[in-house]
Design a protein around this motif. Structure first.
Motif, mmCIF file in Angstrom:
data_model
loop_
_atom_site.group_PDB
_atom_site.id
_atom_site.type_symbol
_atom_site.label_atom_id
_atom_site.label_comp_id
_atom_site.label_asym_id
_atom_site.label_seq_id
_atom_site.Cartn_x
_atom_site.Cartn_y
_atom_site.Cartn_z
ATOM 1 N N GLN A 87 0.806 -1.225 0.000
ATOM 2 C CA GLN A 87 0.000 0.000 0.000
ATOM 3 C C GLN A 87 0.841 1.278 0.000
ATOM 4 O OE1 GLN A 87 -3.350 -0.041 -0.197
ATOM 5 N NE2 GLN A 87 -3.295 -2.261 -0.255
ATOM 6 N N ARG A 88 2.094 1.159 0.432
ATOM 7 C CA ARG A 88 2.925 2.365 0.567
ATOM 8 C C ARG A 88 4.269 2.168 -0.152
ATOM 9 N NH1 ARG A 88 2.224 5.669 5.182
ATOM 10 N NH2 ARG A 88 4.187 6.555 4.500
ATOM 11 N N GLU A 145 -4.552 -1.663 7.612
ATOM 12 C CA GLU A 145 -4.675 -1.011 6.292
ATOM 13 C C GLU A 145 -5.362 0.367 6.306
ATOM 14 O OE1 GLU A 145 -5.387 -3.535 2.975
ATOM 15 O OE2 GLU A 145 -6.166 -1.885 1.779
ATOM 16 N N LEU A 148 -2.894 3.285 6.831
ATOM 17 C CA LEU A 148 -1.654 3.420 6.058
ATOM 18 C C LEU A 148 -1.579 4.715 5.270
ATOM 19 C CD1 LEU A 148 -1.187 -0.251 4.848
ATOM 20 C CD2 LEU A 148 0.027 0.956 6.652
ATOM 21 N N GLU A 149 -2.732 5.240 4.876
ATOM 22 C CA GLU A 149 -2.714 6.444 4.043
ATOM 23 C C GLU A 149 -2.199 7.666 4.809
ATOM 24 O OE1 GLU A 149 -6.499 7.402 2.231
ATOM 25 O OE2 GLU A 149 -5.645 9.296 1.500
ATOM 26 N N CYS A 150 -2.541 7.733 6.085
ATOM 27 C CA CYS A 150 -2.277 8.983 6.818
ATOM 28 C C CYS A 150 -1.293 8.875 7.974
ATOM 29 C CB CYS A 150 -3.588 9.537 7.371
ATOM 30 S SG CYS A 150 -4.822 9.817 6.105
ATOM 31 N N TYR A 151 -0.831 7.689 8.290
ATOM 32 C CA TYR A 151 0.031 7.529 9.470
ATOM 33 C C TYR A 151 1.285 6.731 9.134
ATOM 34 C CZ TYR A 151 -4.204 8.941 11.949
ATOM 35 O OH TYR A 151 -5.308 9.626 12.359
ATOM 36 N N ASP A 152 2.311 6.876 10.006
ATOM 37 C CA ASP A 152 3.539 6.082 9.888
ATOM 38 C C ASP A 152 3.742 5.201 11.108
ATOM 39 O OD1 ASP A 152 4.145 6.958 7.385
ATOM 40 O OD2 ASP A 152 5.732 8.335 7.995
ATOM 41 N N ARG A 217 4.218 10.047 6.083
ATOM 42 C CA ARG A 217 2.852 10.588 6.153
ATOM 43 C C ARG A 217 2.557 11.100 7.559
ATOM 44 N NH1 ARG A 217 0.097 7.599 1.879
ATOM 45 N NH2 ARG A 217 1.655 7.653 0.229
ATOM 46 N N CYS A 222 -3.208 15.016 5.822
ATOM 47 C CA CYS A 222 -4.009 13.984 5.178
ATOM 48 C C CYS A 222 -5.495 14.312 5.285
ATOM 49 C CB CYS A 222 -3.688 12.664 5.881
ATOM 50 S SG CYS A 222 -4.153 11.252 4.937
ATOM 51 N N SER A 224 -8.119 12.649 4.498
ATOM 52 C CA SER A 224 -9.062 11.620 4.947
ATOM 53 C C SER A 224 -8.811 11.172 6.391
ATOM 54 C CB SER A 224 -9.010 10.413 4.008
ATOM 55 O OG SER A 224 -7.719 9.866 4.036
ATOM 56 N N ALA A 225 -7.829 11.805 7.066
ATOM 57 C CA ALA A 225 -7.550 11.394 8.457
ATOM 58 C C ALA A 225 -8.741 11.751 9.341
ATOM 59 C CB ALA A 225 -6.301 12.077 8.972
#
Ligand SMILES: [Zn+2]
Length: 257
Positions: A87-88, A145, A148-152, A217, A222, A224-225
């Motif tokens: 994903q990343r 999952e 994953l878009e907004c965090y590390d 990230r 982000c 969508s967070a």
């Protein structure tokens, strides 16, 4: 860095994780991406504090051994790592450990959201909790999952913590920062509760992060967070207006005295 140097670095990080009591016995696992279908990962059934480079396993993108490695088999948690790499594409290393304070928050079901110190605000923002999953199954990758878009980094409910980054040091340092943040949040509670940074100061720290172009990230960047880091999210607006309402109520009560 060549492959052998990376394996040596993985052993050094294993020693640090073990000596800093971020894992017990044979717990924890971490991995490094070499190319799209080649990854190095820590073996199962050995203390991460006592690894030697020959024990490190080489796996493909499904987590299967690419070449036999004597008695050493890859970690059964490799699926969770593979989901992150899939994903990343910017991520080249994943670290999983059970640091004491972070895991205590994961067990209590309390995400790390307090804005208590500049470094944690800049590098992590907030650390949410991915819902409990049975280790070694697809339940953990599925639970991680959405973040994953907004965090590390995330806490794993009733389990531990997971972090990722552009290289092994970066993924490991996020785990260290996360544990330090959790330990301070816990200790401040014992002293009567943390005095959080005002939202204007938090906004300045987010701006600093953007100016420094910190890799990875962050929930503040982000859209969508669903966290209070994102000042554009409806949730953040709700929490700001709630604070404002609380302040008004406080003033009204004071005037009535
Ligand atoms: Zn674990």
């Amino acid at each position: 860095m060549n492959e052998f140097e990376i394996k040596k670095q993985m052993c050094e990080i294993g020693q640090r994780i073990y000596q800093r009591e971020m894992v017990a016995a044979n717990d924890g696992n971490f991995s490094v991406k070499l190319d799209e279908n080649t990854f190095l990962c820590t073996p199962t059934g050995v203390s991460k504090g006592f690894m030697t480079p020959d024990m490190i396993c080489k796996v493909d993108q499904e987590g299967n051994l690419k070449q036999p490695n004597g008695q050493w088999k890859p970690s059964s948690e490799i699926k969770m790592h593979m989901r992150i790499y899939k994903q990343r594409p910017d991520v080249n290393s994943v670290v999983h450990a059970h640091p004491q304070f972070a895991t205590a928050y994961a067990i209590a079901g309390i995400p790390l959201t307090e804005k208590i110190m500049p470094e944690a605000v800049i590098f992590l923002g907030e650390v949410p909790i991915a819902k409990y999953g049975l280790p070694s199954t697809m339940e953990i990758p599925d639970a991680v999952e959405p973040f994953l878009e907004c965090y590390d980094a995330v806490l794993l409910e009733n389990h531990g913590a997971l972090s990722w980054g552009e290289d092994l040091m970066s993924a490991y340092f996020k785990m260290e920062s996360l544990e330090f943040y959790a330990s301070l949040a816990y200790k401040a509670k014992a002293l009567g509760g943390a005095k959080e940074l005002p939202s204007a100061e938090v906004a300045r720290l987010y701006e600093l992060r953007r100016q420094f172009a910190v890799p990875g990230r962050h929930p503040a960047d982000c859209k969508s967070a669903t966290s209070s880091c994102n000042t554009e999210s409806p949730l953040a607006q709700a929490s700001i207006s709630e604070t404002a309402i609380e302040e008004i109520i406080k003033r009204v009560i004071e005037q009535m005295k």
